[in-house]
Motif scaffolding. Structure first.
Motif, PDB file in Angstrom:
ATOM      1  N   ASN A 179      -4.881   8.649  -3.735  1.00  0.00           N
ATOM      2  CA  ASN A 179      -5.554   8.674  -5.036  1.00  0.00           C
ATOM      3  C   ASN A 179      -4.873   7.580  -5.863  1.00  0.00           C
ATOM      4  O   ASN A 179      -3.902   7.826  -6.573  1.00  0.00           O
ATOM      5  CB  ASN A 179      -5.393  10.042  -5.693  1.00  0.00           C
ATOM      6  N   VAL A 180      -5.378   6.350  -5.722  1.00  0.00           N
ATOM      7  CA  VAL A 180      -4.635   5.166  -6.150  1.00  0.00           C
ATOM      8  C   VAL A 180      -5.333   4.456  -7.308  1.00  0.00           C
ATOM      9  O   VAL A 180      -6.544   4.194  -7.260  1.00  0.00           O
ATOM     10  CB  VAL A 180      -4.450   4.177  -4.976  1.00  0.00           C
ATOM     11  N   VAL A 181      -4.552   4.150  -8.322  1.00  0.00           N
ATOM     12  CA  VAL A 181      -4.994   3.293  -9.427  1.00  0.00           C
ATOM     13  C   VAL A 181      -4.291   1.945  -9.265  1.00  0.00           C
ATOM     14  O   VAL A 181      -3.065   1.899  -9.075  1.00  0.00           O
ATOM     15  CB  VAL A 181      -4.644   3.897 -10.796  1.00  0.00           C
ATOM     16  N   ALA A 182      -5.048   0.856  -9.310  1.00  0.00           N
ATOM     17  CA  ALA A 182      -4.472  -0.487  -9.188  1.00  0.00           C
ATOM     18  C   ALA A 182      -4.930  -1.340 -10.364  1.00  0.00           C
ATOM     19  O   ALA A 182      -6.113  -1.331 -10.730  1.00  0.00           O
ATOM     20  CB  ALA A 182      -4.893  -1.140  -7.874  1.00  0.00           C
ATOM     21  N   TRP A 203      -0.410  -4.192  -9.660  1.00  0.00           N
ATOM     22  CA  TRP A 203       0.427  -3.025  -9.918  1.00  0.00           C
ATOM     23  C   TRP A 203      -0.327  -1.785  -9.448  1.00  0.00           C
ATOM     24  O   TRP A 203      -1.463  -1.539  -9.863  1.00  0.00           O
ATOM     25  CB  TRP A 203       0.751  -2.919 -11.412  1.00  0.00           C
ATOM     26  N   GLU A 204       0.309  -0.999  -8.602  1.00  0.00           N
ATOM     27  CA  GLU A 204      -0.348   0.176  -8.018  1.00  0.00           C
ATOM     28  C   GLU A 204       0.425   1.451  -8.339  1.00  0.00           C
ATOM     29  O   GLU A 204       1.653   1.451  -8.387  1.00  0.00           O
ATOM     30  CB  GLU A 204      -0.462   0.031  -6.496  1.00  0.00           C
ATOM     31  N   TYR A 205      -0.342   2.531  -8.525  1.00  0.00           N
ATOM     32  CA  TYR A 205       0.260   3.847  -8.728  1.00  0.00           C
ATOM     33  C   TYR A 205      -0.552   4.866  -7.939  1.00  0.00           C
ATOM     34  O   TYR A 205      -1.783   4.939  -8.091  1.00  0.00           O
ATOM     35  CB  TYR A 205       0.287   4.232 -10.201  1.00  0.00           C
ATOM     36  N   ASN A 206       0.131   5.622  -7.083  1.00  0.00           N
ATOM     37  CA  ASN A 206      -0.529   6.645  -6.275  1.00  0.00           C
ATOM     38  C   ASN A 206      -0.392   7.986  -6.982  1.00  0.00           C
ATOM     39  O   ASN A 206       0.707   8.542  -7.075  1.00  0.00           O
ATOM     40  CB  ASN A 206       0.088   6.705  -4.869  1.00  0.00           C
ATOM     41  N   LEU A 207      -1.504   8.493  -7.494  1.00  0.00           N
ATOM     42  CA  LEU A 207      -1.485   9.745  -8.230  1.00  0.00           C
ATOM     43  C   LEU A 207      -1.184  10.945  -7.330  1.00  0.00           C
ATOM     44  O   LEU A 207      -0.836  12.019  -7.835  1.00  0.00           O
ATOM     45  CB  LEU A 207      -2.839   9.962  -8.919  1.00  0.00           C
ATOM     46  N   LYS A 208      -1.296  10.746  -6.023  1.00  0.00           N
ATOM     47  CA  LYS A 208      -1.078  11.850  -5.092  1.00  0.00           C
ATOM     48  C   LYS A 208       0.394  12.096  -4.845  1.00  0.00           C
ATOM     49  O   LYS A 208       0.852  13.248  -4.814  1.00  0.00           O
ATOM     50  CB  LYS A 208      -1.783  11.535  -3.763  1.00  0.00           C
ATOM     51  N   ASN A 209       1.180  11.021  -4.650  1.00  0.00           N
ATOM     52  CA  ASN A 209       2.596  11.208  -4.322  1.00  0.00           C
ATOM     53  C   ASN A 209       3.544  10.537  -5.311  1.00  0.00           C
ATOM     54  O   ASN A 209       4.744  10.473  -5.078  1.00  0.00           O
ATOM     55  CB  ASN A 209       2.885  10.702  -2.904  1.00  0.00           C
ATOM     56  N   ASN A 210       2.979  10.007  -6.403  1.00  0.00           N
ATOM     57  CA  ASN A 210       3.754   9.344  -7.459  1.00  0.00           C
ATOM     58  C   ASN A 210       4.459   8.074  -6.994  1.00  0.00           C
ATOM     59  O   ASN A 210       5.405   7.611  -7.640  1.00  0.00           O
ATOM     60  CB  ASN A 210       4.782  10.308  -8.079  1.00  0.00           C
ATOM     61  N   TYR A 212       4.742   4.034  -6.502  1.00  0.00           N
ATOM     62  CA  TYR A 212       4.227   2.920  -7.289  1.00  0.00           C
ATOM     63  C   TYR A 212       4.935   1.623  -6.917  1.00  0.00           C
ATOM     64  O   TYR A 212       6.009   1.613  -6.311  1.00  0.00           O
ATOM     65  CB  TYR A 212       4.366   3.183  -8.787  1.00  0.00           C
ATOM     66  N   SER A 213       4.281   0.524  -7.307  1.00  0.00           N
ATOM     67  CA  SER A 213       4.823  -0.814  -7.073  1.00  0.00           C
ATOM     68  C   SER A 213       4.445  -1.700  -8.248  1.00  0.00           C
ATOM     69  O   SER A 213       3.274  -1.750  -8.642  1.00  0.00           O
ATOM     70  CB  SER A 213       4.255  -1.399  -5.777  1.00  0.00           C
ATOM     71  N   VAL A 214       5.454  -2.389  -8.823  1.00  0.00           N
ATOM     72  CA  VAL A 214       5.223  -3.268  -9.970  1.00  0.00           C
ATOM     73  C   VAL A 214       5.863  -4.632  -9.687  1.00  0.00           C
ATOM     74  O   VAL A 214       7.026  -4.864 -10.024  1.00  0.00           O
ATOM     75  CB  VAL A 214       5.796  -2.668 -11.275  1.00  0.00           C
ATOM     76  N   VAL A 241       9.833  -5.465  -9.730  1.00  0.00           N
ATOM     77  CA  VAL A 241      10.716  -5.075 -10.833  1.00  0.00           C
ATOM     78  C   VAL A 241      10.855  -3.556 -10.907  1.00  0.00           C
ATOM     79  O   VAL A 241      11.747  -3.042 -11.578  1.00  0.00           O
ATOM     80  CB  VAL A 241      10.208  -5.629 -12.177  1.00  0.00           C
ATOM     81  N   ALA A 242       9.954  -2.848 -10.204  1.00  0.00           N
ATOM     82  CA  ALA A 242      10.044  -1.390 -10.144  1.00  0.00           C
ATOM     83  C   ALA A 242       9.200  -0.904  -8.977  1.00  0.00           C
ATOM     84  O   ALA A 242       8.116  -1.441  -8.719  1.00  0.00           O
ATOM     85  CB  ALA A 242       9.550  -0.753 -11.443  1.00  0.00           C
ATOM     86  N   SER A 243       9.707   0.092  -8.252  1.00  0.00           N
ATOM     87  CA  SER A 243       8.942   0.654  -7.139  1.00  0.00           C
ATOM     88  C   SER A 243       9.485   2.036  -6.798  1.00  0.00           C
ATOM     89  O   SER A 243      10.636   2.365  -7.117  1.00  0.00           O
ATOM     90  CB  SER A 243       8.994  -0.255  -5.910  1.00  0.00           C
ATOM     91  N   LYS A 244       8.634   2.812  -6.143  1.00  0.00           N
ATOM     92  CA  LYS A 244       9.045   4.133  -5.686  1.00  0.00           C
ATOM     93  C   LYS A 244       8.257   4.458  -4.429  1.00  0.00           C
ATOM     94  O   LYS A 244       7.050   4.254  -4.372  1.00  0.00           O
ATOM     95  CB  LYS A 244       8.766   5.193  -6.757  1.00  0.00           C
ATOM     96  N   GLY A 245       8.968   4.942  -3.413  1.00  0.00           N
ATOM     97  CA  GLY A 245       8.320   5.323  -2.169  1.00  0.00           C
ATOM     98  C   GLY A 245       8.489   4.270  -1.091  1.00  0.00           C
ATOM     99  O   GLY A 245       8.730   3.094  -1.378  1.00  0.00           O
ATOM    100  N   PRO A 246       8.364   4.679   0.165  1.00  0.00           N
ATOM    101  CA  PRO A 246       8.530   3.743   1.281  1.00  0.00           C
ATOM    102  C   PRO A 246       7.334   2.812   1.433  1.00  0.00           C
ATOM    103  O   PRO A 246       6.217   3.122   1.005  1.00  0.00           O
ATOM    104  CB  PRO A 246       8.647   4.682   2.493  1.00  0.00           C
TER     105      PRO A 246
END
Length: 263
Positions: A179-182, A203-210, A212-214, A241-246
């Motif tokens: 469930n991705v917002v880009a 810039w992406e954010y996955n609403l399912k697992n939180n 993200y990549s910036v 500059v910011a990221s979370k998840g593999p």
């Protein structure tokens, strides 16, 4: 005779100046529209992301995208169809797998905002699980919406964005849903003679697992117009500059060749 000859030379010189001015104007117009994702012309893009290091694995990866865009009309409405197909190379254990990824298609309804230099559109998108193997695709059907803006009011600086959202609704039950917002903001500063500076991170954010990549970056491009084809070469290093998840890019190099075919 000498006076007539001088007059002829002066007229020819004036015509040359006017022709050169028109050529410069055409080149400026081509450069200003070369990065417009909603340009009213057929386009074919070859774009590549070399990912030097991914989070979680510290390994490299690669995404090579083929994109085709075609304007069309329905009754009195104007639309743009864009289809994107990647060839992915992803790390799997101690090796890399390469194959065709998932096909994405969106159609954008183009809205007349009263300024011909401004393009604005929105519409549906669909991603199909066309990957040649499970390691280079999602094995999921996804659908959502896109919204695009491109402002070329200035020949010196153009800007805009591509905002998309999609969520998986069918496919393999063994794979995690998305469930991705880009959001892709972009800006192009023209330096003259078709050369420009650019920035177009996604810039992406996955609403399912939180997850993200910036990324952020700046690159350079060159636009060349030859008869009825506009060639747009570019390269743009980007750093996270910011990221979370593999599987997120720590750094990557975005490069490509965009072709626009004038009517």
């Amino acid at each position: 005779m000498k006076t007539v000859s001088k007059l002829a030379v002066s007229v020819m010189a004036a015509m040359t100046i006017i022709s050169n001015a028109r050529s410069a104007d055409d080149a400026d117009d081509a450069a200003a529209q070369a990065n417009n994702p909603l340009a009213n012309m057929t386009a074919f893009n070859m774009q590549n992301y070399y990912i030097g290091r991914q989070t979680g694995t510290s390994q490299d990866a690669n995404e090579f995208w083929l994109r085709y865009a075609q304007p069309f009309s329905i009754s009195r409405t104007n639309w743009l169809l864009r289809a994107s197909l990647p060839v992915n190379t992803f790390p799997v254990g101690n090796h890399h797998e390469t194959g065709m990824g998932d096909l994405n298609i969106f159609t954008a309804y183009l809205i007349d905002v009263g300024n011909p230099a401004v393009s604005f559109g929105f519409g549906p998108q669909l991603t199909a699980p066309t990957a040649t193997n499970k390691d280079v695709g999602s094995e999921k059907w996804s659908a959502g919406l896109v919204n695009v803006l491109f402002d070329a009011s200035s020949r010196r600086f153009q800007y805009g964005y591509l905002l998309s959202w999609q969520s998986s609704f069918a496919g393999s039950g063994h794979r995690e849903d998305d469930n991705v917002v880009a959001f892709q903001p972009f800006g192009m500063h023209q330096l003259g003679k078709g050369t420009y500076l650019r920035a177009a991170p996604i810039w992406e954010y996955n609403l399912k697992n939180n997850g993200y990549s910036v990324p952020l970056g700046i690159g350079i491009g060159q636009v060349i117009k030859r008869e009825k084809t506009v060639y747009n070469f570019f390269i743009e290093p980007q750093f996270s500059v910011a990221s979370k998840g593999p599987g997120q890019p720590d750094w990557q190099i975005f490069m490509g060749l965009n072709l626009q075919f004038l009517k």
